[in-house]
Design a protein around this motif. Structure first.
Motif, PDB file in Angstrom:
ATOM      1  N   LYS A  53       0.724  -1.242   0.048  1.00  0.00           N
ATOM      2  CA  LYS A  53      -0.116   0.117   0.032  1.00  0.00           C
ATOM      3  C   LYS A  53       0.865   1.273  -0.019  1.00  0.00           C
ATOM      4  CE  LYS A  53      -4.214  -2.033   2.196  1.00  0.00           C
ATOM      5  NZ  LYS A  53      -4.921  -2.001   3.491  1.00  0.00           N
ATOM      6  N   LEU A  54       1.849   1.415   0.767  1.00  0.00           N
ATOM      7  CA  LEU A  54       2.822   2.358   0.595  1.00  0.00           C
ATOM      8  C   LEU A  54       3.444   2.683  -0.617  1.00  0.00           C
ATOM      9  CD1 LEU A  54       4.702   1.588   4.104  1.00  0.00           C
ATOM     10  CD2 LEU A  54       2.963   3.507   3.634  1.00  0.00           C
ATOM     11  N   HIS A  55       3.606   1.685  -1.379  1.00  0.00           N
ATOM     12  CA  HIS A  55       4.185   1.671  -2.769  1.00  0.00           C
ATOM     13  C   HIS A  55       3.388   1.371  -3.938  1.00  0.00           C
ATOM     14  CE1 HIS A  55       8.110   2.318  -0.818  1.00  0.00           C
ATOM     15  NE2 HIS A  55       7.878   1.181   0.081  1.00  0.00           N
ATOM     16  N   ALA A  56       2.147   1.856  -3.909  1.00  0.00           N
ATOM     17  CA  ALA A  56       1.081   1.663  -4.907  1.00  0.00           C
ATOM     18  C   ALA A  56       1.431   2.456  -6.127  1.00  0.00           C
ATOM     19  CB  ALA A  56      -0.348   1.955  -4.372  1.00  0.00           C
ATOM     20  N   ASP A  57       2.291   3.156  -6.253  1.00  0.00           N
ATOM     21  CA  ASP A  57       2.613   3.606  -7.539  1.00  0.00           C
ATOM     22  C   ASP A  57       3.769   3.054  -8.181  1.00  0.00           C
ATOM     23  OD1 ASP A  57       4.162   4.862  -5.646  1.00  0.00           O
ATOM     24  OD2 ASP A  57       4.301   6.965  -6.534  1.00  0.00           O
ATOM     25  N   LEU A  58       4.469   2.115  -7.791  1.00  0.00           N
ATOM     26  CA  LEU A  58       5.470   1.613  -8.066  1.00  0.00           C
ATOM     27  C   LEU A  58       5.406   1.335  -9.614  1.00  0.00           C
ATOM     28  CD1 LEU A  58       8.326   0.311  -7.762  1.00  0.00           C
ATOM     29  CD2 LEU A  58       7.156  -1.945  -7.201  1.00  0.00           C
ATOM     30  N   PRO A  59       6.121   1.954 -10.725  1.00  0.00           N
ATOM     31  CA  PRO A  59       5.656   1.449 -12.111  1.00  0.00           C
ATOM     32  C   PRO A  59       6.231  -0.023 -12.641  1.00  0.00           C
ATOM     33  CG  PRO A  59       7.692   2.536 -11.538  1.00  0.00           C
ATOM     34  CD  PRO A  59       7.218   2.511 -10.315  1.00  0.00           C
ATOM     35  N   LEU A  60       5.557  -0.441 -13.595  1.00  0.00           N
ATOM     36  CA  LEU A  60       5.689  -1.825 -13.950  1.00  0.00           C
ATOM     37  C   LEU A  60       7.134  -2.260 -14.104  1.00  0.00           C
ATOM     38  CD1 LEU A  60       3.132  -2.253 -16.757  1.00  0.00           C
ATOM     39  CD2 LEU A  60       2.837  -3.006 -14.337  1.00  0.00           C
ATOM     40  N   ALA A  61       8.147  -1.260 -14.300  1.00  0.00           N
ATOM     41  CA  ALA A  61       9.409  -1.717 -14.480  1.00  0.00           C
ATOM     42  C   ALA A  61       9.914  -2.040 -13.084  1.00  0.00           C
ATOM     43  CB  ALA A  61      10.477  -0.504 -14.926  1.00  0.00           C
ATOM     44  N   GLY A  62       9.507  -1.489 -11.961  1.00  0.00           N
ATOM     45  CA  GLY A  62      10.011  -1.642 -10.689  1.00  0.00           C
ATOM     46  C   GLY A  62       9.224  -3.156 -10.083  1.00  0.00           C
ATOM     47  N   ILE A  63       8.032  -3.378 -10.662  1.00  0.00           N
ATOM     48  CA  ILE A  63       7.433  -4.699 -10.383  1.00  0.00           C
ATOM     49  C   ILE A  63       8.186  -5.624 -10.837  1.00  0.00           C
ATOM     50  CG2 ILE A  63       5.421  -6.098 -10.475  1.00  0.00           C
ATOM     51  CD1 ILE A  63       3.736  -3.315 -10.273  1.00  0.00           C
ATOM     52  N   ARG A  64       8.413  -5.339 -12.150  1.00  0.00           N
ATOM     53  CA  ARG A  64       9.139  -6.479 -12.965  1.00  0.00           C
ATOM     54  C   ARG A  64      10.672  -6.781 -12.199  1.00  0.00           C
ATOM     55  NH1 ARG A  64       9.719  -4.119 -17.302  1.00  0.00           N
ATOM     56  NH2 ARG A  64       8.028  -4.928 -18.296  1.00  0.00           N
ATOM     57  N   GLU A  65      11.370  -5.729 -11.584  1.00  0.00           N
ATOM     58  CA  GLU A  65      12.600  -5.988 -10.807  1.00  0.00           C
ATOM     59  C   GLU A  65      12.278  -6.633  -9.748  1.00  0.00           C
ATOM     60  OE1 GLU A  65      16.024  -3.310  -8.497  1.00  0.00           O
ATOM     61  OE2 GLU A  65      14.699  -2.214 -10.104  1.00  0.00           O
ATOM     62  N   LEU A  66      11.113  -6.475  -8.799  1.00  0.00           N
ATOM     63  CA  LEU A  66      11.048  -7.466  -7.580  1.00  0.00           C
ATOM     64  C   LEU A  66      10.574  -8.657  -7.930  1.00  0.00           C
ATOM     65  CD1 LEU A  66       8.713  -4.835  -5.647  1.00  0.00           C
ATOM     66  CD2 LEU A  66      11.219  -5.366  -5.042  1.00  0.00           C
ATOM     67  N   LEU A  67      10.047  -9.102  -9.151  1.00  0.00           N
ATOM     68  CA  LEU A  67       9.623 -10.381  -9.542  1.00  0.00           C
ATOM     69  C   LEU A  67      10.769 -11.159 -10.027  1.00  0.00           C
ATOM     70  CD1 LEU A  67       6.336  -9.877 -11.783  1.00  0.00           C
ATOM     71  CD2 LEU A  67       6.464 -10.826  -9.434  1.00  0.00           C
ATOM     72  N   ARG A  68      11.922 -10.416 -10.188  1.00  0.00           N
ATOM     73  CA  ARG A  68      13.213 -11.291 -10.478  1.00  0.00           C
ATOM     74  C   ARG A  68      13.771 -11.576  -9.417  1.00  0.00           C
ATOM     75  NH1 ARG A  68      14.662  -7.295 -15.713  1.00  0.00           N
ATOM     76  NH2 ARG A  68      13.238  -8.468 -17.326  1.00  0.00           N
ATOM     77  N   SER A  69      13.611 -11.265  -8.243  1.00  0.00           N
ATOM     78  CA  SER A  69      14.170 -11.234  -7.021  1.00  0.00           C
ATOM     79  C   SER A  69      14.257 -12.794  -6.482  1.00  0.00           C
ATOM     80  CB  SER A  69      13.749 -10.580  -5.762  1.00  0.00           C
ATOM     81  OG  SER A  69      14.142 -10.759  -4.449  1.00  0.00           O
TER      82      SER A  69
END
Length: 242
Positions: A53-69
């Motif tokens: 919720k604190l990071h709801a505006d994370l762009p898709l590029a950032g989401i992709r980076e987290l998914l690669r973790s």
């Protein structure tokens, strides 16, 4: 605008090594197990929801980076952000954004690689997007060699079940009767049980036809809410299947 690094920092502040050890065991991360190689920080789901919720505006590029973790909590938090983003797009009827998130999810499905990641997201993105649309993609996924893609296919139908649209749940369940993985047996039985809450007669027709071929776990999950006498009747029909 928030970043993947900021999400990781907030998750790291909540890390618990002892809980991480317990989670690694719970999610079967040993050699040859379904979660082999998955790593944990040691956070509960509500904690990850708070960070999301604190990071709801994370762009898709950032989401992709987290998914690669390699860390489970990084991937789950990314997916929770994605689910929230999809929900907001659906609320404002932004069809283009819904399609963008749905496509992004499927392209990155290889990183939706544990049962909780699937269960908390597939109905709310894949299933929700496919309401009122062609569902050929589910029949492709259900035939995949990848365990998690098969689970996405069947669990996504929870969105249809909520709308009393049960056809694909029964069809996909029929295709999964021969699946060898316990996590698919559980998911299939779960969806059948949920379908039965909406239409028990339809579930019983499915069971009358297929109980003898169903994996035991799937059958037990499917009939969990039946009266004991009826449960035993179906268990006897399926007793030769383990």
């Amino acid at each position: 605008m928030t970043t993947a690094a900021a999400v990781k920092r907030d998750l790291a502040r909540l890390a618990d090594k002892e809980k991480a050890t317990l989670l690694a065991r719970f999610f079967k991360t040993g050699k040859g197990e379904y979660g082999e190689g998955d790593r944990f920080l040691g956070l509960a789901v509500p904690q990850q929801r708070s960070v999301a919720k604190l990071h709801a505006d994370l762009p898709l590029a950032g989401i992709r980076e987290l998914l690669r973790s390699p860390y489970h909590e990084h991937r789950l938090t990314a997916l929770l952000i994605l689910v929230d983003r999809y929900g907001r797009a659906a609320k404002r009827k932004d069809d283009a954004e819904e399609r963008k998130i749905y496509d992004f999810y499927l392209v990155n499905a290889a990183r939706v690689d544990n049962w909780d990641l699937v269960d908390l997201t597939a109905p709310n993105i894949v299933g929700r997007f496919l309401l009122g649309k062609e569902r050929d993609v589910l029949y492709r996924l259900v035939r995949s060699r990848d365990l998690w893609e098969r689970r996405i296919a069947i669990v996504a139908t929870l969105a249809f079940i909520r709308e009393r649209d049960l056809t694909d749940t029964f069809r996909l369940s029929g295709l999964l009767l021969g699946d060898r993985h316990d996590l698919i047996h559980k998911a299939t039985g779960w969806m059948l049980r949920e379908a039965g809450k909406r239409d028990q007669a339809a579930l019983e027709r499915f069971l009358t036809k297929h109980a003898a071929r169903m994996p035991r776990t799937a059958l037990r999950y499917a009939i969990e809410r039946f009266p004991e006498r009826k449960r035993q009747r179906y268990l006897v029909r399926g007793k030769k299947r383990t």
